[in-house]
Design a protein around this motif. Structure first.
Motif, PDB file in Angstrom:
ATOM      1  N   VAL A 124       0.860  -1.181   0.000  1.00 55.15           N
ATOM      2  CA  VAL A 124       0.000   0.000   0.000  1.00 55.15           C
ATOM      3  C   VAL A 124       0.898   1.232   0.000  1.00 55.15           C
ATOM      4  CG1 VAL A 124      -1.804   1.292   1.204  1.00 55.15           C
ATOM      5  CG2 VAL A 124      -1.820  -1.219   1.231  1.00 55.15           C
ATOM      6  N   THR A 125       0.907   1.961  -1.100  1.00 56.98           N
ATOM      7  CA  THR A 125       1.821   3.095  -1.247  1.00 56.98           C
ATOM      8  C   THR A 125       1.113   4.448  -1.178  1.00 56.98           C
ATOM      9  OG1 THR A 125       1.683   2.977  -3.666  1.00 56.98           O
ATOM     10  CG2 THR A 125       3.436   1.716  -2.602  1.00 56.98           C
ATOM     11  N   ALA A 126      -0.183   4.449  -0.941  1.00 57.26           N
ATOM     12  CA  ALA A 126      -0.933   5.689  -0.716  1.00 57.26           C
ATOM     13  C   ALA A 126      -2.168   5.356   0.111  1.00 57.26           C
ATOM     14  CB  ALA A 126      -1.331   6.363  -2.026  1.00 57.26           C
ATOM     15  N   VAL A 127      -2.538   6.275   1.008  1.00 56.00           N
ATOM     16  CA  VAL A 127      -3.714   6.053   1.850  1.00 56.00           C
ATOM     17  C   VAL A 127      -4.502   7.345   1.981  1.00 56.00           C
ATOM     18  CG1 VAL A 127      -2.674   4.184   3.204  1.00 56.00           C
ATOM     19  CG2 VAL A 127      -2.451   6.551   3.992  1.00 56.00           C
ATOM     20  N   ARG A 128      -5.796   7.156   2.253  1.00 56.61           N
ATOM     21  CA  ARG A 128      -6.681   8.285   2.561  1.00 56.61           C
ATOM     22  C   ARG A 128      -7.161   8.089   3.988  1.00 56.61           C
ATOM     23  NH1 ARG A 128     -12.375   9.341  -0.631  1.00 56.61           N
ATOM     24  NH2 ARG A 128     -12.838   7.393   0.435  1.00 56.61           N
ATOM     25  N   ASN A 129      -6.662   8.941   4.902  1.00 54.94           N
ATOM     26  CA  ASN A 129      -7.006   8.852   6.317  1.00 54.94           C
ATOM     27  C   ASN A 129      -8.305   9.609   6.571  1.00 54.94           C
ATOM     28  OD1 ASN A 129      -6.267   8.308   9.228  1.00 54.94           O
ATOM     29  ND2 ASN A 129      -6.383  10.539   9.259  1.00 54.94           N
ATOM     30  N   LEU A 130      -9.300   8.926   7.155  1.00 52.76           N
ATOM     31  CA  LEU A 130     -10.640   9.524   7.268  1.00 52.76           C
ATOM     32  C   LEU A 130     -11.087   9.783   8.700  1.00 52.76           C
ATOM     33  CD1 LEU A 130     -12.651   7.740   4.423  1.00 52.76           C
ATOM     34  CD2 LEU A 130     -11.243   9.798   4.357  1.00 52.76           C
ATOM     35  N   TRP A 131     -10.121   9.953   9.589  1.00 50.41           N
ATOM     36  CA  TRP A 131     -10.451  10.348  10.964  1.00 50.41           C
ATOM     37  C   TRP A 131      -9.356  11.311  11.389  1.00 50.41           C
ATOM     38  CZ3 TRP A 131     -12.059   6.200  15.108  1.00 50.41           C
ATOM     39  CH2 TRP A 131     -12.447   6.822  16.290  1.00 50.41           C
ATOM     40  N   GLY A 132      -9.407  12.510  10.836  1.00 48.46           N
ATOM     41  CA  GLY A 132      -8.284  13.423  10.935  1.00 48.46           C
ATOM     42  C   GLY A 132      -8.133  14.075  12.293  1.00 48.46           C
ATOM     43  N   MET A 133      -6.874  14.207  12.702  1.00 50.79           N
ATOM     44  CA  MET A 133      -6.494  14.883  13.939  1.00 50.79           C
ATOM     45  C   MET A 133      -5.203  15.658  13.665  1.00 50.79           C
ATOM     46  SD  MET A 133      -6.920  11.684  16.557  1.00 50.79           S
ATOM     47  CE  MET A 133      -8.191  10.441  16.273  1.00 50.79           C
ATOM     48  N   PRO A 134      -4.827  16.564  14.568  1.00 49.22           N
ATOM     49  CA  PRO A 134      -3.590  17.324  14.354  1.00 49.22           C
ATOM     50  C   PRO A 134      -2.356  16.463  14.121  1.00 49.22           C
ATOM     51  CG  PRO A 134      -4.885  18.360  16.069  1.00 49.22           C
ATOM     52  CD  PRO A 134      -5.589  17.074  15.721  1.00 49.22           C
ATOM     53  N   MET A 135      -2.277  15.297  14.781  1.00 47.42           N
ATOM     54  CA  MET A 135      -1.088  14.459  14.589  1.00 47.42           C
ATOM     55  C   MET A 135      -0.957  13.995  13.144  1.00 47.42           C
ATOM     56  SD  MET A 135      -1.865  10.704  16.202  1.00 47.42           S
ATOM     57  CE  MET A 135      -3.284   9.700  15.726  1.00 47.42           C
ATOM     58  N   HIS A 136      -2.074  13.883  12.439  1.00 45.04           N
ATOM     59  CA  HIS A 136      -2.008  13.424  11.049  1.00 45.04           C
ATOM     60  C   HIS A 136      -1.394  14.482  10.135  1.00 45.04           C
ATOM     61  CE1 HIS A 136      -5.381  10.731  12.528  1.00 45.04           C
ATOM     62  NE2 HIS A 136      -4.385   9.929  12.232  1.00 45.04           N
ATOM     63  N   LEU A 137      -1.531  15.735  10.499  1.00 46.18           N
ATOM     64  CA  LEU A 137      -0.883  16.785   9.720  1.00 46.18           C
ATOM     65  C   LEU A 137       0.630  16.673   9.832  1.00 46.18           C
ATOM     66  CD1 LEU A 137      -3.189  19.845  10.570  1.00 46.18           C
ATOM     67  CD2 LEU A 137      -3.236  18.392   8.524  1.00 46.18           C
ATOM     68  N   ARG A 138       1.110  16.321  11.024  1.00 45.78           N
ATOM     69  CA  ARG A 138       2.559  16.151  11.219  1.00 45.78           C
ATOM     70  C   ARG A 138       3.061  14.920  10.477  1.00 45.78           C
ATOM     71  NH1 ARG A 138       0.656  17.496  16.419  1.00 45.78           N
ATOM     72  NH2 ARG A 138       0.824  15.345  17.160  1.00 45.78           N
ATOM     73  N   ILE A 139       2.320  13.827  10.580  1.00 52.16           N
ATOM     74  CA  ILE A 139       2.717  12.596   9.887  1.00 52.16           C
ATOM     75  C   ILE A 139       2.698  12.813   8.386  1.00 52.16           C
ATOM     76  CG2 ILE A 139       2.046  10.214   9.399  1.00 52.16           C
ATOM     77  CD1 ILE A 139       0.978  10.036  12.259  1.00 52.16           C
ATOM     78  N   LYS A 140       1.643  13.457   7.893  1.00 48.76           N
ATOM     79  CA  LYS A 140       1.522  13.712   6.454  1.00 48.76           C
ATOM     80  C   LYS A 140       2.680  14.565   5.954  1.00 48.76           C
ATOM     81  CE  LYS A 140      -1.017  16.971   4.680  1.00 48.76           C
ATOM     82  NZ  LYS A 140      -2.021  17.870   4.064  1.00 48.76           N
ATOM     83  N   LYS A 141       3.051  15.571   6.704  1.00 52.35           N
ATOM     84  CA  LYS A 141       4.138  16.453   6.298  1.00 52.35           C
ATOM     85  C   LYS A 141       5.442  15.680   6.145  1.00 52.35           C
ATOM     86  CE  LYS A 141       6.523  20.715   7.629  1.00 52.35           C
ATOM     87  NZ  LYS A 141       6.615  21.813   8.649  1.00 52.35           N
ATOM     88  N   ASP A 142       5.757  14.836   7.128  1.00 52.66           N
ATOM     89  CA  ASP A 142       6.999  14.061   7.061  1.00 52.66           C
ATOM     90  C   ASP A 142       6.957  13.029   5.941  1.00 52.66           C
ATOM     91  OD1 ASP A 142       8.072  15.493   9.124  1.00 52.66           O
ATOM     92  OD2 ASP A 142       7.776  13.960  10.654  1.00 52.66           O
ATOM     93  N   ALA A 143       5.789  12.402   5.752  1.00 55.60           N
ATOM     94  CA  ALA A 143       5.659  11.373   4.716  1.00 55.60           C
ATOM     95  C   ALA A 143       5.752  11.971   3.324  1.00 55.60           C
ATOM     96  CB  ALA A 143       4.334  10.628   4.889  1.00 55.60           C
ATOM     97  N   ASN A 144       4.987  13.017   3.090  1.00 54.83           N
ATOM     98  CA  ASN A 144       4.910  13.577   1.744  1.00 54.83           C
ATOM     99  C   ASN A 144       6.117  14.433   1.372  1.00 54.83           C
ATOM    100  OD1 ASN A 144       2.484  12.265   1.740  1.00 54.83           O
ATOM    101  ND2 ASN A 144       1.213  14.091   1.723  1.00 54.83           N
ATOM    102  N   ASN A 145       6.897  14.870   2.392  1.00 55.08           N
ATOM    103  CA  ASN A 145       8.119  15.619   2.125  1.00 55.08           C
ATOM    104  C   ASN A 145       9.352  14.721   2.034  1.00 55.08           C
ATOM    105  OD1 ASN A 145       6.670  17.977   2.090  1.00 55.08           O
ATOM    106  ND2 ASN A 145       7.272  18.649   4.125  1.00 55.08           N
ATOM    107  N   GLY A 146       9.130  13.405   2.087  1.00 55.64           N
ATOM    108  CA  GLY A 146      10.231  12.477   1.893  1.00 55.64           C
ATOM    109  C   GLY A 146      11.177  12.345   3.067  1.00 55.64           C
ATOM    110  N   LYS A 147      10.704  12.655   4.276  1.00 57.72           N
ATOM    111  CA  LYS A 147      11.559  12.504   5.445  1.00 57.72           C
ATOM    112  C   LYS A 147      11.524  11.087   6.009  1.00 57.72           C
ATOM    113  CE  LYS A 147      11.425  17.324   6.990  1.00 57.72           C
ATOM    114  NZ  LYS A 147      11.117  18.242   8.126  1.00 57.72           N
TER     115      LYS A 147
END
Length: 477
Positions: A124-147
């Motif tokens: 699974v190389t892409a996901v749509r998270n459907l229970w959003g919280m502030p922590m997901h913004l941090r995770i998304k930033k690190d994931a999508n910025n290649g960190k």
């Protein structure tokens, strides 16, 4: 007075110590997921390769491009051809294996970073998270910025409900003005989507749709019982979730195929609407009723410990009590599950865009692993292997602009790819253990993926997960 000052000093000291303990505890847990960090100097961090001797399953058409070459350059599929001549690039011998687009799970609930490795391990190389919280913004930033090594992530904000549907897992809207303010805020904060849930009446729902349109943000709908089911076919709503909601809301639990046809016809007329059945999460209710030791089973060992302790145990107890108090309950759940298969078959025949979603992360629906159960259920519903694979590749790419560069193997697309030992168009189980994956062109072999599983198995981050969840409630509530 001195006694009061001394008492206040003691209290302040204790508070400081508690805060320090919490900070250290969270830091330790974060340190334990450092295995996901991308070392820019490692071989795996490269994003340019030439794959030779590979059978390409492009997924924008039903074919196999045999014995081809694929050039990945800077994380993008640069060329696909019988022969590619290029110097100064690492060559990977595909060994006559099969190359497919990475899978996309369109309905997940992420609870910690360990789960990111579980998704990758299962292709699974892409996901749509459907229970959003502030922590997901941090995770998304690190994931999508290649960190970090992680699937590409998009996320909703907190689930929006009306004033009556109380619960700490959603945000209650009291009036249309508040609804508009929340959507503007979520867009500004970086959430990608809006999730509507139970309890939204027409007045508030209208405000949500109106503001989402103005803010140019897609809506994902868990149908609200306060409006007709057809209300969720508004063009701003890009997908409807859960086959069981057709049974429970549109059909009022009447498993009537003639009435179902009317509902399916209505959905099919809305050419912009995708449907995510999430069959496995309901199937797992049946599994819990049949297996009294399911919470000790191997798959559940990969669940977040807070979810396992709270949600998994609560769901198990609910359905354990139900079967003991109602002799017909197991049969009733089984019949509804079979009807869900009929729903998927009908949606497919009506040319509705079916997108694979699992509801992973709740109950006993395990992140990553459950997508293969979901895909197998689509096979049981009558879809061919190619049609099944479309639900987790090209179909999601049609749902949101965020994913339009994914889902197929074509020049210019992002190199989210799976190398499979056998042809998934003949055997879907080939998808469950890719020998290699590419995430934005970065290569991960099976040994590395297996290590992600080991790190996530029986993890001990219950307290940290609880702290993060409480923190999310404080911010959002």
């Amino acid at each position: 007075m001195k006694t009061i000052k001394r008492l206040l000093k003691i209290i302040l000291t204790l508070l400081i110590l508690i805060v320090l303990v919490l900070v250290v505890t969270i830091w330790i847990d974060s340190y334990k997921t450092n295995y996901l960090k991308i070392n820019k100097n490692s071989i795996d961090s490269k994003d340019t390769y030439l794959i030779t001797n590979i059978n390409v399953i492009p997924m924008h058409k039903d074919t196999i491009l045999k014995n081809n070459m694929v050039l990945i350059k800077d994380g993008i599929i640069n060329r696909i051809a019988d022969t590619i001549q290029i110097d100064n690039v690492e060559i990977i011998d595909g060994q006559n294996k099969f190359l497919t687009p990475g899978l996309i799970d369109m309905h997940v609930h992420i609870w910690d970073r360990y789960e990111l490795g579980l998704y990758l391990s299962n292709g699974v190389t892409a996901v749509r998270n459907l229970w959003g919280m502030p922590m997901h913004l941090r995770i998304k930033k690190d994931a999508n910025n290649g960190k970090i090594y992680a699937p590409i992530i998009i996320t909703t904000g907190p689930k929006l409900t009306g004033p009556e549907f109380i619960g700490d897992d959603n945000l209650n809207l009291l009036n249309p003005e508040e609804a508009k303010e929340k959507i503007i805020s979520y867009k500004e904060r970086g959430y990608d989507l809006i999730k509507t849930y139970y309890g939204l009446d027409k007045e508030i729902f209208d405000a949500v749709i109106e503001q989402a349109n103005k803010s140019d943000i897609d809506i994902v709908a868990h149908p609200s019982q306060k409006v007709p089911f057809s209300y969720h076919l508004n063009p701003q709503i890009k997908s409807i979730e859960h086959a069981e909601e057709i049974v429970q809301q549109a059909l009022k639990f009447d498993l009537d195929t003639l009435k179902l046809k009317t509902i399916i016809d209505t959905i099919s007329q809305s050419k912009h609407t995708s449907y995510s059945p999430t069959l496995i999460v309901f199937k797992n209710i049946h599994n819990m009723m049949l297996n009294d030791s399911i919470l000790e089973s191997e798959p559940v060992m990969y669940m977040n410990p807070l979810i396992k302790k709270v949600d998994s145990e609560m769901q198990f107890e609910r359905w354990y009590d139900t079967k003991n108090n109602d002799s017909l309950a197991i049969n009733r759940i089984e019949e509804q599950h079979k009807f869900h298969l009929k729903i998927v078959e009908s949606l497919h025949k009506a040319d509705v865009n079916i997108i694979c979603g699992t509801d992973a992360g709740i109950g006993v629906t395990v992140p990553g692993f459950s997508i293969h159960n979901e895909l197998q259920l689509y096979k049981e519903a009558g879809l061919s292997n190619y049609e099944v694979l479309r639900t987790a590749t090209v179909n999601p790419s049609k749902t949101h602009s965020y994913f339009e560069s994914l889902g197929t193997i074509e020049e210019g697309k992002v190199a989210n790819l799976l190398v499979l030992d056998i042809n998934p168009l003949e055997d879907l189980s080939a998808l469950s253990k890719p020998s290699t994956i590419f995430i934005k062109g970065k290569k991960l072999n099976r040994d590395k993926l297996n290590s992600f599983n080991l790190r996530a198995k029986n993890r001990k981050n219950l307290i940290v997960s609880a702290i993060r969840y409480v923190g999310n409630l404080i911010i959002e509530k």
